[in-house]
Design an enzyme around this catalytic site. Sequence first.
Site, mmCIF file in Angstrom:
data_model
loop_
_atom_site.group_PDB
_atom_site.id
_atom_site.type_symbol
_atom_site.label_atom_id
_atom_site.label_comp_id
_atom_site.label_asym_id
_atom_site.label_seq_id
_atom_site.Cartn_x
_atom_site.Cartn_y
_atom_site.Cartn_z
ATOM 1 N N GLY A 3 -17.186 -10.096 -8.576
ATOM 2 C CA GLY A 3 -16.215 -9.590 -9.536
ATOM 3 C C GLY A 3 -16.733 -8.767 -10.690
ATOM 4 O O GLY A 3 -15.940 -8.248 -11.460
ATOM 5 N N CYS A 31 -0.407 13.914 5.323
ATOM 6 C CA CYS A 31 1.003 14.184 5.040
ATOM 7 C C CYS A 31 1.653 13.030 4.291
ATOM 8 O O CYS A 31 2.482 12.298 4.828
ATOM 9 C CB CYS A 31 1.741 14.434 6.344
ATOM 10 S SG CYS A 31 0.980 15.766 7.253
ATOM 11 N N GLY A 79 -20.194 -7.745 -4.867
ATOM 12 C CA GLY A 79 -20.088 -6.654 -3.907
ATOM 13 C C GLY A 79 -20.192 -5.334 -4.656
ATOM 14 O O GLY A 79 -21.214 -4.652 -4.655
ATOM 15 N N ARG A 80 -19.112 -5.013 -5.370
ATOM 16 C CA ARG A 80 -18.994 -3.737 -6.064
ATOM 17 C C ARG A 80 -20.198 -3.430 -6.958
ATOM 18 O O ARG A 80 -20.719 -2.304 -6.947
ATOM 19 C CB ARG A 80 -17.726 -3.783 -6.922
ATOM 20 C CG ARG A 80 -17.368 -2.466 -7.552
ATOM 21 C CD ARG A 80 -16.245 -2.630 -8.593
ATOM 22 N NE ARG A 80 -15.169 -3.494 -8.187
ATOM 23 C CZ ARG A 80 -14.033 -3.082 -7.618
ATOM 24 N NH1 ARG A 80 -13.836 -1.796 -7.400
ATOM 25 N NH2 ARG A 80 -13.089 -3.940 -7.275
HETATM 26 N N1 LLP Z 1 -16.131 -13.017 -3.156
HETATM 27 C C1 LLP Z 1 -14.847 -13.113 -2.759
HETATM 28 C C2 LLP Z 1 -14.333 -14.392 -2.279
HETATM 29 C C3 LLP Z 1 -14.025 -11.977 -2.823
HETATM 30 O O1 LLP Z 1 -12.749 -12.072 -2.449
HETATM 31 C C4 LLP Z 1 -14.549 -10.744 -3.287
HETATM 32 C C5 LLP Z 1 -13.728 -9.544 -3.345
HETATM 33 C C6 LLP Z 1 -15.910 -10.703 -3.676
HETATM 34 C C7 LLP Z 1 -16.662 -11.864 -3.601
HETATM 35 C C8 LLP Z 1 -16.574 -9.457 -4.177
HETATM 36 O O2 LLP Z 1 -15.971 -8.951 -5.326
HETATM 37 P P1 LLP Z 1 -16.652 -7.725 -6.113
HETATM 38 O O3 LLP Z 1 -17.968 -8.233 -6.646
HETATM 39 O O4 LLP Z 1 -16.856 -6.609 -5.140
HETATM 40 O O5 LLP Z 1 -15.683 -7.392 -7.166
HETATM 41 N N2 LLP Z 1 -10.711 -3.315 -2.404
HETATM 42 C C9 LLP Z 1 -10.689 -3.603 -3.821
HETATM 43 C C10 LLP Z 1 -11.515 -4.808 -4.171
HETATM 44 C C11 LLP Z 1 -11.082 -6.070 -3.454
HETATM 45 C C12 LLP Z 1 -11.979 -7.217 -3.736
HETATM 46 C C13 LLP Z 1 -11.622 -8.390 -2.883
HETATM 47 N N3 LLP Z 1 -12.486 -9.512 -3.021
HETATM 48 C C14 LLP Z 1 -11.134 -2.368 -4.583
HETATM 49 O O6 LLP Z 1 -11.414 -1.348 -3.954
HETATM 50 O O7 LLP Z 1 -11.185 -2.376 -5.809
#
Ligand code: LLP
Length: 423
Positions: free
Chosen positions: A242, A345, A279-280
Amino acid sequence: MPVGAFPRVDGALHAEGVPLGVIAAAVGTPCYVYSANSIRARYQQLAQAFASVPHRIHFAMKANSSLAILRLLHELGAGVDIVSGGELYRAHEAGFAGVDVVFSGVGKTAREIDAALDARVQLINIESEAELVTVAALARRRGVVAPVALRINPEVTVDTPHAYIKTGEKGQKFGIPRDDVERIGALIHELPNVALRGLGMHLGSQIANADPMREALPRLLQAIAVMRAQGHELQCMDVGGGLAVPYAPGDPEADVDEYARLVRDAVSASGLSLVLEPGRFIVAESGVLLTEVLYRKHAAGKDFVVTDAAMNDLMRPALYQAYHGIVPINITEGTVIADVVGPVCESGDFYAKQRELPDVQAGALLAVLTTGAYGYTMASNYNSRTRPAEVLVDADRFAVITERERYEDLVRLERAHLQWRTA
Ligand code: LLP
């Protein structure tokens, strides 16, 4: 953006030491380009912030699951956080073993759980009582004990830029309500084929402010105390992912030091080891999407820049009204206020609305910034568009890590001549 990932040298934007124009000429557009050293730097930054406590970074591979990126993270010592059988397959292909994997997700199928048990994943994060019972039954059938963690919903208010990426609030589909944790912990004692090894949470995505974590950690610690009082031998606590990255000018950046300090304190208090699921943060700023301007257009008093990349290549603007910086590869004189749109489109197919941009003409190359996370992984074939290529740059070298799809790939699984069956 990590220093040096996409520098401008003599007016030309580079990925590390490689001019992006060279990559576009060699590979074509649209095309994602990632900086290996930027990914390494981000990973190391987190690893250092948590060096003083036992921890493991399980990269949330939904953000970017290309095999070469996974392999790079594997080399650095990362594990992965997966959410599907497909991700388990990819993780395995990239060299990860079962112990490197934690399995999250609110709707795991029996087939996926079986595969996870066969792979001996380190942890299955349980999101409901019904799922717990299913995991127990499948483990029993295999004669194994499934290591599980309960994902609790800490029920804190989270300020994310879009409602779709909130997860840790009351009333969401994610996690086990706090009030149910004690009952489910007791139930685990009646299920000999599951062992409770941890407790976890995930507050949401793109969180820049440490307050939700500050509020949630005591709730997690409290649940840990309750589980221990029930006699469970816990090994780890999982704080999810997150961490935010800045997309637009002026966007707040996550305070990694503050976040790490809060989490380290909780980890020390718990005596457990820590699982992180970013992740991000690891990949977003390490990637750009290269696209070519196809046309300039003027209509109804507005200027449009039509690019060869579209919403199918990068969904985030259409889906979340997400902002992505857009810069030309070569310095361009003058500015224009324009909508940057793709060929699909749909009127939702835009990357920017009424944005002040350099006055780029047809043939110019643009980089759409901060697209290393949730870019390619969310790409689709809508409008029968082939998904773009992906390229990894490491210092002064580059390699195609995903070929551009071909038209044959679009119809590979389809049948025009049907083999009818009857009931
Ligand atoms: N762990 C769990 C259980 C999650 O559901 C997620 C992301 C993460 C870790 C990793 O989160 P991060 O560190 O990447 O924020 N498609 C959306 C983001 C969806 C995230 C869903 N869960 C976007 O493009 O902003």
